[in-house]
Design a protein around this motif. Structure first.
Motif, PDB file in Angstrom:
ATOM      1  N   SER A  25       0.583  -1.152  -0.137  1.00  0.00           N
ATOM      2  CA  SER A  25       0.072   0.126   0.149  1.00  0.00           C
ATOM      3  C   SER A  25       1.009   1.378   0.063  1.00  0.00           C
ATOM      4  O   SER A  25       1.913   1.218   0.494  1.00  0.00           O
ATOM      5  CB  SER A  25      -0.787   0.139   1.229  1.00  0.00           C
ATOM      6  N   GLY A  26       0.529   2.397  -0.703  1.00  0.00           N
ATOM      7  CA  GLY A  26       1.299   3.504  -0.792  1.00  0.00           C
ATOM      8  C   GLY A  26       1.891   3.829  -2.249  1.00  0.00           C
ATOM      9  O   GLY A  26       3.114   4.275  -2.281  1.00  0.00           O
ATOM     10  N   ARG A  50       6.475   0.184   3.348  1.00  0.00           N
ATOM     11  CA  ARG A  50       5.182   0.587   3.738  1.00  0.00           C
ATOM     12  C   ARG A  50       4.390  -0.604   4.558  1.00  0.00           C
ATOM     13  O   ARG A  50       3.927  -1.210   3.804  1.00  0.00           O
ATOM     14  CB  ARG A  50       4.495   1.059   2.707  1.00  0.00           C
ATOM     15  N   VAL A  96       0.857   5.802  -4.101  1.00  0.00           N
ATOM     16  CA  VAL A  96       0.873   7.228  -4.189  1.00  0.00           C
ATOM     17  C   VAL A  96       2.159   7.814  -4.332  1.00  0.00           C
ATOM     18  O   VAL A  96       2.467   8.772  -4.996  1.00  0.00           O
ATOM     19  CB  VAL A  96      -0.038   8.051  -3.495  1.00  0.00           C
ATOM     20  N   LYS A 103      -5.243   0.937  -8.819  1.00  0.00           N
ATOM     21  CA  LYS A 103      -6.845   0.880  -8.971  1.00  0.00           C
ATOM     22  C   LYS A 103      -7.573   1.040  -7.748  1.00  0.00           C
ATOM     23  O   LYS A 103      -8.654   1.799  -7.513  1.00  0.00           O
ATOM     24  CB  LYS A 103      -7.274  -0.217  -9.655  1.00  0.00           C
ATOM     25  N   VAL A 104      -7.079   0.372  -6.659  1.00  0.00           N
ATOM     26  CA  VAL A 104      -7.631   0.310  -5.384  1.00  0.00           C
ATOM     27  C   VAL A 104      -7.545   1.595  -4.710  1.00  0.00           C
ATOM     28  O   VAL A 104      -8.418   2.131  -4.103  1.00  0.00           O
ATOM     29  CB  VAL A 104      -6.908  -0.909  -4.624  1.00  0.00           C
ATOM     30  N   GLU A 105      -6.189   2.100  -4.678  1.00  0.00           N
ATOM     31  CA  GLU A 105      -5.962   3.258  -3.997  1.00  0.00           C
ATOM     32  C   GLU A 105      -5.899   4.715  -4.481  1.00  0.00           C
ATOM     33  O   GLU A 105      -6.001   5.878  -3.763  1.00  0.00           O
ATOM     34  CB  GLU A 105      -4.441   3.073  -3.401  1.00  0.00           C
ATOM     35  N   THR A 106      -6.113   4.810  -5.758  1.00  0.00           N
ATOM     36  CA  THR A 106      -5.941   6.165  -6.564  1.00  0.00           C
ATOM     37  C   THR A 106      -7.099   6.155  -7.607  1.00  0.00           C
ATOM     38  O   THR A 106      -7.839   5.026  -7.632  1.00  0.00           O
ATOM     39  CB  THR A 106      -4.737   6.175  -7.312  1.00  0.00           C
ATOM     40  N   ASP A 107      -7.108   7.220  -8.079  1.00  0.00           N
ATOM     41  CA  ASP A 107      -8.158   7.503  -9.438  1.00  0.00           C
ATOM     42  C   ASP A 107      -7.207   7.390 -10.559  1.00  0.00           C
ATOM     43  O   ASP A 107      -7.913   7.370 -11.896  1.00  0.00           O
ATOM     44  CB  ASP A 107      -8.697   8.636  -9.395  1.00  0.00           C
ATOM     45  N   ASN A 136      -2.784  -2.347  -6.980  1.00  0.00           N
ATOM     46  CA  ASN A 136      -3.108  -1.124  -5.962  1.00  0.00           C
ATOM     47  C   ASN A 136      -3.321   0.067  -6.456  1.00  0.00           C
ATOM     48  O   ASN A 136      -3.936   0.976  -5.890  1.00  0.00           O
ATOM     49  CB  ASN A 136      -1.858  -1.223  -4.911  1.00  0.00           C
ATOM     50  N   SER A 179       7.134  -3.320  -0.833  1.00  0.00           N
ATOM     51  CA  SER A 179       6.475  -4.410  -0.031  1.00  0.00           C
ATOM     52  C   SER A 179       7.422  -5.249   0.917  1.00  0.00           C
ATOM     53  O   SER A 179       8.632  -5.292   0.375  1.00  0.00           O
ATOM     54  CB  SER A 179       5.561  -5.453  -0.981  1.00  0.00           C
TER      55      SER A 179
END
Length: 195
Positions: A15-16, A126, A18, A48-52, A46, A91
């Motif tokens: 995750s992260g 992260r 960004v 797709k899951v965490e950002t636009d 991730n 990761s």
């Protein structure tokens, strides 16, 4: 001879994502920097899951994009000169593979090359909380020559948004490559009003 700094940005499966995206955005506007992007399969998920963003949007931010499966790409060789690599976010699987020289994909191979060539390798793990195995991996990475830079927020800047937190961390990581971004609110000591 060119003065272009070639930097590899690896976006791992933590995750992260960004942080990797923002690095690419900032470096896109930096003069004299050429970016080489490699993303893990989990990073693509991730995004797709965490950002636009879509993975293709992130790829469009890089000068060169390499498939994680293409272990014969330019960045897999020490003869391809770069100024180093940043893995954001990194990761624990990526970290373990890098520490144990288990370079079975391009992301971990490029990191291994950075280490063997004594180039700068910045890892942004992260994960939280950390168990002893995670801590041992970070220690070993540091002993091998990597810089371990978990994305921890600096609160003395009094951030107002998540973007403020991300920008400061990205700016501090790019400081390690002597790239001035204007993103870092540099500590000047306590103000005269504080007691």
């Amino acid at each position: 001879m060119t003065n272009t700094k070639k930097l590899i940005v690896g976006i791992g499966g933590a995750s992260g994502v960004v942080y990797g995206i923002r690095l690419l955005e900032v470096l896109r506007g930096a003069e004299g920097v050429e970016t080489h992007l490699v993303m893990s399969r989990t990073a693509r998920m991730n995004i797709k899951v965490e950002t636009d963003f879509e993975a293709a949007d992130v790829e469009a931010l890089a000068d060169q994009v390499h498939s994680v499966a293409q272990v014969g790409a330019s960045i897999a060789s020490g003869s391809f000169k770069t100024h180093g690599m940043i893995v954001a976010a990194c990761s624990m699987k990526n970290l373990s593979a890098i520490v144990h020289s288990h370079a079975d994909d391009l992301l971990t191979r490029a990191a291994d090359v950075a280490l063997k060539e004594r180039r700068k390798l910045v890892l942004m793990p992260r994960e939280t909380p950390l168990h002893a195995g995670h801590c041992e991996l970070m220690l070993k990475a540091s002993q091998l020559g990597a810089i371990v830079a978990p994305p921890m927020p600096a609160l003395y800047t009094r951030p107002q948004t998540i973007d403020d937190l991300v920008n400061h961390t990205v700016g501090r990581v790019l400081d390690l490559f002597e790239l001035e971004t204007g993103l870092v609110d540099r500590w000047q000591g306590p103000s005269s009003n504080s007691s």
